[in-house]
Design a protein around this motif. Structure first.
Motif, PDB file in Angstrom:
ATOM      1  N   PHE B 217       0.832  -1.210   0.000  1.00  0.00           N
ATOM      2  CA  PHE B 217       0.000   0.000   0.000  1.00  0.00           C
ATOM      3  C   PHE B 217       0.859   1.250   0.000  1.00  0.00           C
ATOM      4  N   ILE B 414      -5.510  -9.311   5.199  1.00  0.00           N
ATOM      5  CA  ILE B 414      -5.939  -8.053   4.589  1.00  0.00           C
ATOM      6  C   ILE B 414      -6.205  -7.002   5.667  1.00  0.00           C
ATOM      7  N   LEU B 418      -4.359  -3.335   6.218  1.00  0.00           N
ATOM      8  CA  LEU B 418      -4.998  -2.023   6.339  1.00  0.00           C
ATOM      9  C   LEU B 418      -4.678  -1.400   7.689  1.00  0.00           C
TER      10      LEU B 418
ATOM     11  N   THR C  89      -7.387  -2.999  -2.249  1.00  0.00           N
ATOM     12  CA  THR C  89      -7.991  -3.869  -1.250  1.00  0.00           C
ATOM     13  C   THR C  89      -9.107  -4.700  -1.849  1.00  0.00           C
ATOM     14  N   CYS C  90      -9.919  -4.086  -2.675  1.00  0.00           N
ATOM     15  CA  CYS C  90     -11.012  -4.845  -3.305  1.00  0.00           C
ATOM     16  C   CYS C  90     -10.452  -5.963  -4.155  1.00  0.00           C
ATOM     17  N   ALA C  93      -9.233  -8.586  -1.776  1.00  0.00           N
ATOM     18  CA  ALA C  93     -10.311  -9.228  -1.034  1.00  0.00           C
ATOM     19  C   ALA C  93     -11.143 -10.126  -1.948  1.00  0.00           C
TER      20      ALA C  93
END
Lengths: 317, 499, 157
Positions: B217, B414, B418, C89-90, C93
């Motif tokens: 990220f 995940i 984040l 992220t999508c 995921a």
């Protein structure tokens, strides 16, 4: 007319094919589910069994670890799988304990059984310099000192915990329990370091410390004496009527055809009766068995009853 | 002596050496891939050893073990993902080095340090194992609990620019460690009926997410104009200066690693933290640590490989597996009728010598393969960002899924990614969180066990000289930032103000 | 609002203070009645940790109030960054659903293509080469080499 002929032809074809389909089992790789962490005792036992059975079956095993809930996830996955013989898995004593404990809705009666191939007896160990020479002396001391004798067992729900609870129940004593994560090794180590009075553990786990002269067993809770340490009496011989071992079996989803079960049983039986394999297992203190599907079902029924009674009487959760 | 020579010639045999090299190679590969660990490597190859002789099988697995710990540092240096918990401290100095384009040099330093640490660990195994084993046994529940707290304090002091934020991070990690079934009583904590959470939150997906995905990220947000630093791989074997620094700084990590590795259950992670902390404390410019300096890398890598030799001590002398890898090794040994314990030395000295020499050979294999590979590995990271980041993300997903075939782990990964990204923006370090997650169960179950044993009396924590010692060290450690500030204040008031 | 998000310290302090309060509340769920100093119950450690976290984050918050104003960035840049992260992220995921549907190999190829596209790669040749190449290497290492089981998709591989 045409439709009916087609239908008839289809049925005949299907009848013709299905024995052929059964005869050609296994025609692809078989998934073997192990509900424990990779590298653990049950995982090792399962992997060794599969590796050796591959050559008898002619197809490889695809081993998958589903380490959640001491086997719960694996049992649920097997219960929900297609009963075609391509999904099977390993059980330990938790197949008899998870349902009474209310963790999963299925028990051993909801599966087809293939074979019982391995059992590890449990036992209780004390320090070499301890004043108790037999289980009787130990229990007498524990009775005189309720909740003062410290015993290490594994986490709640594990077989060593049940073995200890059974000992408490039969012996009429109450121990001070030290819960150890990560199997019995930690407990036995603590015992060797004289931090606790006694510890639960299999012959295999304690053998090296035993030969190092640090600890000694007071008895094992199996039906017969353990060949590895044949001079150690069983609990039954010393008056405690408890025989709880970790029995490992192979199960398949309910409805799996009998031919498939028999094929699997034959292959595993050949593995287990191989003298080299059984010798190396016995050297580990494990007992090797080759119980047929019927005998396995019978054994598990008895095990279910034993554990259910234990859970009920001791109020374990 | 003749047995020693016989064992020596057995190991030097090309076939045996080939097996060792192969095992080490597999270990490095498995250790370098995020999410996979040496445990997976040894467990998968365990049935294969059935077809080999006992010596061959055992040395194959020992090669994987040795390579695995080292392989973890490659991922730590190049991707900022510790391949195994022992490589956590390697990310602190290794990754900044590779960000500066010196990835090849960092891997070279890590390889040589690992070799030195690993060899010293094996030497300790050969010569002082009985002493170490006796020391290991004197650690009871109280001492383990104190050691865990010591390790946590060490990382907080080492990593955090602000000790306050470091402790908050550790608290989060400790909190995550309580998820699942209570270790002593049959009570579910924070698992809300989910099977996967019942066993607790596995540290692997958290590490992958917190370090790997978070980095993905972060780098994704870097503007395209920011020139990607290309890895300069000119000479891999450390230069004369680097070698001198390595040799000068290896002494303490070696004995710290061996000693702590000999404690069942403790292992490489605690060893490398304490070693790193010690290196920082005794340095004249401790602020340099964490910016990419050789001393930091040496401290971490030497210690975690020395811990391999240390972990073999309780296994060989007492048959106690200190970690999941050694548990598989124990299984393999028993399968081949090698029963560990003092009887092994008496009944089968040949096998013992084979193990010793084989482990030294595995370290040599690690050195050779590492230096050879160090020219290749960093080039992988030279891919353009648009290509590299998806690949790393792919590795993260596969790594999180692989060990337990569970999508819950992928979700945890995940969420950790984040969360880690958020922590980074807030200036909270990730290291103490991971350590809290790993050490939390040890700290809690041993603390509660100790209290159970002592009848509720806290005196069990000061009953033995060992526990007093650890307690004193912890308090000294926690006080050190304050002491340092007090000493620095009269000379440099501006520095104190920055805190 | 301005007071609370004054700088990273106050924001952190506030966030974690709230979190620790939630945790302290949740521990009530499994608090057991039986608890002596000897038999430490399951709620003691979580309470102690959450309590410590509450205290520390409060201190952090108060310390942050004394520090200069330093917000985390302007809204335009933040929203663009947030969009990129949300996109990634999508993509990641979605693996949870797609891995079972497509099977390992197909999913890897799709994922790598999508990931490169999100990050700005536009050359189709490069995208396909990387996706196929990496998927092949991963398959070789994980499935063939290490024989780890992965979901088999609708097409059977």
């Amino acid at each position: 007319m045409k439709k009916r002929a087609l239908l008839l032809a289809g049925i005949l074809l299907f009848c013709g094919l299905s024995p052929a389909m059964a005869a050609s089992y296994p025609s692809r790789s078989i998934q073997f589910l192990i509900g424990w962490d990779i590298g653990g005792g049950s995982d090792q036992a399962g992997r060794t069994l599969c590796a050796k059975a591959e050559k008898y079956l002619g197809q490889p095993f695809a081993i998958q670890n589903l380490p959640a809930g001491s086997g719960a996830k694996a049992y649920m996955a097997i219960a929900g799988a297609k009963p075609d013989g391509y999904t099977i898995g390993l059980t330990t004593s938790t197949i008899s304990t998870l349902k009474p404990l209310g963790r999963i809705p299925v028990g051993s009666e909801d599966f087809e059984h293939v074979i019982l191939f391995n059992s590890d007896p449990g036992g209780i160990w004390v320090h070499t310099d301890a004043p108790w020479k037999s289980l009787g002396e130990f229990l007498a001391y524990a009775k005189a000192n309720p909740e003062r004798v410290s015993v290490a067992a594994s986490t709640p729900g594990s077989i060593t915990r049940f073995q200890m609870m059974a000992l408490e129940q039969e012996g009429g004593v109450r121990f001070r329990v030290l819960s150890q994560q990560g199997g019995a090794a930690n407990g036995l180590t603590n015992l060797a370091g004289r931090h606790i009075d006694a510890a639960m553990g299999t012959p295999l786990e304690g053998y090296a410390l035993y030969t190092a002269g640090k600890i000694r067993p007071l008895g094992f809770c199996s039906e017969e004496r353990v060949p590895m340490m044949a001079d150690v009496p069983t609990w039954k011989e010393q008056g405690i009527d408890v025989a709880l071992s970790t029995a490992r079996t192979v199960i398949a989803p309910k409805g799996t055809p009998k031919e498939v079960i028999d094929t699997l049983y034959e292959a595993f039986r050949k593995v287990v009766t191989d003298p080299e394999y059984s010798k190396s297992m016995e050297a580990k203190g494990s007992n090797v068995h080759a119980l047929t599907p019927e005998e396995t079902r019978q054994f598990l029924r008895e095990q279910d009853a034993r554990f259910a009674a234990l859970i009920r009487n001791t109020g374990a959760k | 002596m003749p047995t020693l020579l016989a064992a020596f010639s057995d190991v030097i045999h090309p076939w045996m050496t080939g097996i060792i090299f192969f095992g080490t190679f597999v270990g490095i590969l498995v250790g370098a891939l995020p999410g996979l660990s040496a445990t997976l490597g040894v467990a998968i190859l365990l049935p294969v050893t059935y077809y080999l002789s006992p010596a061959e099988g055992l040395l194959l697995l020992l090669g994987i073990y040795t390579g695995g710990i080292y392989g973890g540092s490659i991922a730590a240096i190049l991707l900022n993902i510790p391949g195994c918990p022992a490589s956590l401290m390697t990310t602190l100095d290794g990754y900044p080095l590779s960000r500066r384009g010196e990835g090849g040099r960092a891997i070279g330093i890590a390889t040589v340090s690992s070799f030195i640490g690993g060899t010293v660990g094996v030497l300790a195994l050969i010569f002082i194992s009985t002493l170490l084993a006796r020391a290991a046994l004197s650690f009871g529940p109280a001492e383990y609990a104190l050691l865990a707290f010591f390790g946590l304090s060490a990382i907080v002091v080492v990593v955090a620019k602000s000790v306050l934020k470091g402790f908050i991070s550790a608290c989060i990690g400790l909190m995550l460690a309580t998820v699942g079934m209570d270790p002593l009583v049959s009570v579910e904590r924070f698992s809300y009926g989910n099977f996967d959470l019942l066993g607790g939150i596995n540290y692997i997906p958290v590490v992958i997410g917190l370090f790997g995905l978070c980095e993905v990220f972060t780098q994704a947000l870097e503007t395209r104009q920011a020139a990607a630093v290309r890895q300069v791989v000119r000479r891999v074997f450390p230069s004369g200066d680097d070698l001198k620094t390595i040799l000068r700084n290896s002494f303490h990590p070696c004995w710290i690693g061996t000693l702590i590795g000999a404690l069942p259950g403790a292992g490489g992670s605690i060893a490398s933290i304490i070693s790193y902390n010690r290196a920082m404390a005794s340095d004249t410019n401790p602020e340099r640590f964490g910016t990419g300096i050789t001393e930091g890398l040496v401290a971490s890598e030497t210690a975690n490989n020395a811990a391999v030799g240390g972990a073999m001590v309780p296994l060989l002398t007492l048959g106690i597996p200190g970690s999941s890898v050694t548990a598989v090794l124990l299984g393999a040994m028993l399968m081949h009728n090698i029963t560990p314990g003092p009887m092994l030395y008496v009944n089968n000295p040949h096998m013992v010598y084979v193990i010793f020499i084989g482990m030294v050979m595995a370290n040599v294999a690690m050195l050779v393969l590492g230096i050879a590979g160090a020219k290749i590995f960093p080039r992988v990271v030279n891919l353009p960002r648009t290509a590299l980041l998806p690949v790393i993300a792919l590795l993260c997903i596969i790594g999180a899924y692989a060990m337990s075939s569970s999508y819950t782990d992928v979700v945890i990964m995940i969420l950790s990614g984040l969360f880690g990204f958020m922590l980074k923006q807030l200036g909270i370090p990730a290291g103490p969180l991971i350590l809290g997650l790993i050490l939390g169960p040890i700290a809690e179950s041993n603390f509660r066990g100790a209290m159970e044993l002592s009848d509720g009396s806290l005196s069990i924590f000061i009953r033995s000289p060992l526990s007093c010692g650890i307690l004193a060290l912890t308090m000294l450690l926690l006080a050190s930032p304050l002491i340092r500030r007090l000493i620095a204040k009269p000379n440099r008031p501006a520095k104190a103000e920055r805190r | 609002m301005k007071l609370l998000t004054r700088n990273s310290d106050t924001l952190t302090g506030l966030l974690f203070f709230c979190l620790s309060l939630v945790l302290l509340f949740e521990t009530r769920r499994f608090a057991t009645a039986m608890e002596t100093i000897r038999a430490i119950g399951p709620q003691v450690f979580p309470n102690a940790i959450a309590g410590t976290m509450a205290v520390l984050s409060l201190i952090l918050f108060i310390r942050g109030l004394g520090k200069p104003y330093a917000p985390l960035g302007n809204s335009g840049a933040l929203s663009r960054k947030a969009a990129l992260i949300a996109g990634l992220t999508c993509c990641i995921a979605s693996s949870i659903v797609l891995l079972n549907l497509l099977g390992l190999v197909l999913w890897m190829i799709c994922f790598l293509m999508a990931g490169q596209y999100i990050l700005g790669e536009r050359s189709w040749r490069r995208m396909v080469c990387l996706a196929l190449g990496i998927a092949a290497v991963m398959y070789a290492i994980f499935v063939i080499g290490l024989s780890i089981s992965f979901p088999v998709g609708m097409l059977g591989f």
